[in-house]
Design a protein around this motif. Structure first.
Motif, PDB file in Angstrom:
ATOM      1  N   MET A   1      22.608  16.867   1.566  1.00 10.36           N
ATOM      2  CA  MET A   1      21.331  16.441   2.070  1.00 10.36           C
ATOM      3  C   MET A   1      20.259  17.405   1.603  1.00 10.36           C
ATOM      4  SD  MET A   1      21.569  14.999   5.892  1.00 10.36           S
ATOM      5  CE  MET A   1      22.900  15.855   6.675  1.00 10.36           C
ATOM      6  N   SER A   2      19.028  16.875   1.586  1.00 14.28           N
ATOM      7  CA  SER A   2      17.888  17.714   1.258  1.00 14.28           C
ATOM      8  C   SER A   2      16.664  17.202   2.011  1.00 14.28           C
ATOM      9  CB  SER A   2      17.629  17.710  -0.251  1.00 14.28           C
ATOM     10  OG  SER A   2      17.293  16.408  -0.677  1.00 14.28           O
ATOM     11  N   ALA A   3      15.725  18.091   2.217  1.00 14.06           N
ATOM     12  CA  ALA A   3      14.490  17.718   2.902  1.00 14.06           C
ATOM     13  C   ALA A   3      13.693  16.751   2.031  1.00 14.06           C
ATOM     14  CB  ALA A   3      13.667  18.962   3.194  1.00 14.06           C
ATOM     15  N   HIS A   4      13.029  15.823   2.675  1.00 16.44           N
ATOM     16  CA  HIS A   4      12.201  14.856   1.955  1.00 16.44           C
ATOM     17  C   HIS A   4      10.963  14.573   2.796  1.00 16.44           C
ATOM     18  CE1 HIS A   4      11.453  11.665  -0.949  1.00 16.44           C
ATOM     19  NE2 HIS A   4      11.075  10.918   0.078  1.00 16.44           N
ATOM     20  N   VAL A   5       9.802  14.841   2.272  1.00 17.31           N
ATOM     21  CA  VAL A   5       8.555  14.622   3.002  1.00 17.31           C
ATOM     22  C   VAL A   5       8.259  13.129   3.048  1.00 17.31           C
ATOM     23  CG1 VAL A   5       6.086  15.095   3.055  1.00 17.31           C
ATOM     24  CG2 VAL A   5       7.679  16.876   2.313  1.00 17.31           C
ATOM     25  N   LEU A   6       7.981  12.629   4.243  1.00 14.10           N
ATOM     26  CA  LEU A   6       7.659  11.210   4.437  1.00 14.10           C
ATOM     27  C   LEU A   6       6.179  11.045   4.741  1.00 14.10           C
ATOM     28  CD1 LEU A   6      10.705  10.152   6.628  1.00 14.10           C
ATOM     29  CD2 LEU A   6      10.346   9.677   4.207  1.00 14.10           C
ATOM     30  N   PRO A   7       5.627   9.869   4.489  1.00 14.63           N
ATOM     31  CA  PRO A   7       4.220   9.618   4.822  1.00 14.63           C
ATOM     32  C   PRO A   7       3.989   9.690   6.335  1.00 14.63           C
ATOM     33  CG  PRO A   7       5.091   7.890   3.389  1.00 14.63           C
ATOM     34  CD  PRO A   7       6.244   8.727   3.820  1.00 14.63           C
ATOM     35  N   GLU A   8       2.763   9.986   6.732  1.00 15.31           N
ATOM     36  CA  GLU A   8       2.389  10.051   8.144  1.00 15.31           C
ATOM     37  C   GLU A   8       1.980   8.697   8.695  1.00 15.31           C
ATOM     38  OE1 GLU A   8      -0.733  12.874   8.657  1.00 15.31           O
ATOM     39  OE2 GLU A   8       0.467  14.544   7.916  1.00 15.31           O
ATOM     40  N   SER A   9       1.835   7.711   7.845  1.00 11.22           N
ATOM     41  CA  SER A   9       1.386   6.404   8.318  1.00 11.22           C
ATOM     42  C   SER A   9       2.192   5.295   7.652  1.00 11.22           C
ATOM     43  CB  SER A   9      -0.107   6.219   8.048  1.00 11.22           C
ATOM     44  OG  SER A   9      -0.373   6.325   6.668  1.00 11.22           O
ATOM     45  N   ARG A  11       3.408   0.795   8.648  1.00 11.35           N
ATOM     46  CA  ARG A  11       3.137  -0.453   9.361  1.00 11.35           C
ATOM     47  C   ARG A  11       4.359  -0.856  10.166  1.00 11.35           C
ATOM     48  NH1 ARG A  11      -1.545  -2.954   8.112  1.00 11.35           N
ATOM     49  NH2 ARG A  11      -2.644  -2.133   6.318  1.00 11.35           N
ATOM     50  N   VAL A  12       4.106  -1.430  11.353  1.00 13.33           N
ATOM     51  CA  VAL A  12       5.208  -1.911  12.190  1.00 13.33           C
ATOM     52  C   VAL A  12       5.915  -3.038  11.444  1.00 13.33           C
ATOM     53  CG1 VAL A  12       5.822  -3.055  14.360  1.00 13.33           C
ATOM     54  CG2 VAL A  12       4.098  -1.232  14.356  1.00 13.33           C
ATOM     55  N   TRP A  13       7.214  -2.885  11.263  1.00 16.19           N
ATOM     56  CA  TRP A  13       8.038  -3.870  10.572  1.00 16.19           C
ATOM     57  C   TRP A  13       8.693  -4.797  11.588  1.00 16.19           C
ATOM     58  CZ3 TRP A  13      13.409  -4.787  10.112  1.00 16.19           C
ATOM     59  CH2 TRP A  13      13.782  -5.585   9.026  1.00 16.19           C
ATOM     60  N   SER A  14       9.127  -4.227  12.724  1.00 20.33           N
ATOM     61  CA  SER A  14       9.700  -4.977  13.837  1.00 20.33           C
ATOM     62  C   SER A  14       9.671  -4.071  15.057  1.00 20.33           C
ATOM     63  CB  SER A  14      11.140  -5.390  13.518  1.00 20.33           C
ATOM     64  OG  SER A  14      11.653  -6.209  14.546  1.00 20.33           O
ATOM     65  N   TRP A  15       9.781  -4.639  16.249  1.00 17.24           N
ATOM     66  CA  TRP A  15       9.734  -3.804  17.451  1.00 17.24           C
ATOM     67  C   TRP A  15      10.396  -4.529  18.617  1.00 17.24           C
ATOM     68  CZ3 TRP A  15       7.272  -5.390  21.895  1.00 17.24           C
ATOM     69  CH2 TRP A  15       6.460  -6.519  21.772  1.00 17.24           C
ATOM     70  N   THR A  16      10.700  -3.766  19.679  1.00 17.03           N
ATOM     71  CA  THR A  16      11.278  -4.314  20.897  1.00 17.03           C
ATOM     72  C   THR A  16      10.990  -3.370  22.058  1.00 17.03           C
ATOM     73  OG1 THR A  16      13.278  -5.295  21.861  1.00 17.03           O
ATOM     74  CG2 THR A  16      13.546  -3.211  20.682  1.00 17.03           C
ATOM     75  N   HIS A  37       8.491   1.164  24.210  1.00 17.80           N
ATOM     76  CA  HIS A  37       8.602   0.375  22.985  1.00 17.80           C
ATOM     77  C   HIS A  37       9.177   1.215  21.850  1.00 17.80           C
ATOM     78  CE1 HIS A  37       5.379  -1.733  25.253  1.00 17.80           C
ATOM     79  NE2 HIS A  37       6.202  -2.720  24.974  1.00 17.80           N
ATOM     80  N   VAL A  38      10.063   0.598  21.076  1.00 18.70           N
ATOM     81  CA  VAL A  38      10.601   1.208  19.868  1.00 18.70           C
ATOM     82  C   VAL A  38      10.451   0.207  18.743  1.00 18.70           C
ATOM     83  CG1 VAL A  38      12.256   2.719  21.024  1.00 18.70           C
ATOM     84  CG2 VAL A  38      12.956   0.444  20.332  1.00 18.70           C
ATOM     85  N   GLY A  39      10.419   0.718  17.543  1.00 21.69           N
ATOM     86  CA  GLY A  39      10.304  -0.205  16.420  1.00 21.69           C
ATOM     87  C   GLY A  39      10.730   0.429  15.124  1.00 21.69           C
ATOM     88  N   TYR A  40      10.807  -0.410  14.120  1.00 28.45           N
ATOM     89  CA  TYR A  40      10.990   0.060  12.759  1.00 28.45           C
ATOM     90  C   TYR A  40       9.612   0.136  12.133  1.00 28.45           C
ATOM     91  CZ  TYR A  40      16.035  -0.599  12.913  1.00 28.45           C
ATOM     92  OH  TYR A  40      17.368  -0.502  13.223  1.00 28.45           O
ATOM     93  N   VAL A  41       9.330   1.271  11.520  1.00 30.56           N
ATOM     94  CA  VAL A  41       8.049   1.471  10.854  1.00 30.56           C
ATOM     95  C   VAL A  41       8.310   1.569   9.354  1.00 30.56           C
ATOM     96  CG1 VAL A  41       6.063   3.003  10.591  1.00 30.56           C
ATOM     97  CG2 VAL A  41       7.033   2.583  12.870  1.00 30.56           C
ATOM     98  N   ASP A  42       7.625   0.746   8.607  1.00 33.40           N
ATOM     99  CA  ASP A  42       7.746   0.717   7.149  1.00 33.40           C
ATOM    100  C   ASP A  42       6.841   1.800   6.571  1.00 33.40           C
ATOM    101  OD1 ASP A  42       7.795   0.180   4.442  1.00 33.40           O
ATOM    102  OD2 ASP A  42       7.416  -1.974   4.670  1.00 33.40           O
ATOM    103  N   LEU A  43       7.470   2.825   5.979  1.00 32.31           N
ATOM    104  CA  LEU A  43       6.714   3.926   5.379  1.00 32.31           C
ATOM    105  C   LEU A  43       6.590   3.768   3.868  1.00 32.31           C
ATOM    106  CD1 LEU A  43       8.147   6.953   7.386  1.00 32.31           C
ATOM    107  CD2 LEU A  43       6.049   5.659   7.813  1.00 32.31           C
ATOM    108  N   GLY A  44       6.909   2.573   3.379  1.00 33.53           N
ATOM    109  CA  GLY A  44       6.806   2.310   1.951  1.00 33.53           C
ATOM    110  C   GLY A  44       8.142   2.412   1.257  1.00 33.53           C
TER     111      GLY A  44
END
Length: 94
Positions: A1-9, A11-16, A37-44
């Motif tokens: 494994m290695s660190a990977h920087v993800l975007p800070e923003s 879009r909600v892909w799905s939620w419940t 609420h929890v959801g999947y967030v699409d970070l690209g």
């Protein structure tokens, strides 16, 4: 494994609604468990599962969101433990 920087923003892909307490090591807050609420967030490049710090009436598929933190619980010594979540960024775009 290695660190990977993800975007800070993203879009909600799905939620419940998380209507029941998660299994340990989850710790309910002092006032007891409250659904959230929890959801999947699409970070690209990846979808992440996260809490959504957004009222129900404001959540929709495609909603722009931005990374934030919120209190998860307080440790035995009173230390506030934070977790990551996403808040609505729709207001930021107006």
């Amino acid at each position: 494994m290695s660190a990977h920087v993800l975007p800070e923003s993203g879009r909600v892909w799905s939620w419940t609604l998380q209507a029941f307490p998660p299994r340990p090591p989850y710790r309910p807050p002092a006032g007891g468990y409250e659904p959230y609420h929890v959801g999947y967030v699409d970070l690209g490049e990846v979808l992440v599962e996260a809490r959504l710090a957004i009222p129900r009436q404001e959540i929709w598929i495609g909603l722009p969101v931005r990374l934030t933190t919120l209190a998860a619980y307080h440790d035995e010594d009173g230390t506030e433990v934070l977790t990551f979540a996403f808040r609505s960024a729709a207001r930021d775009e107006r």
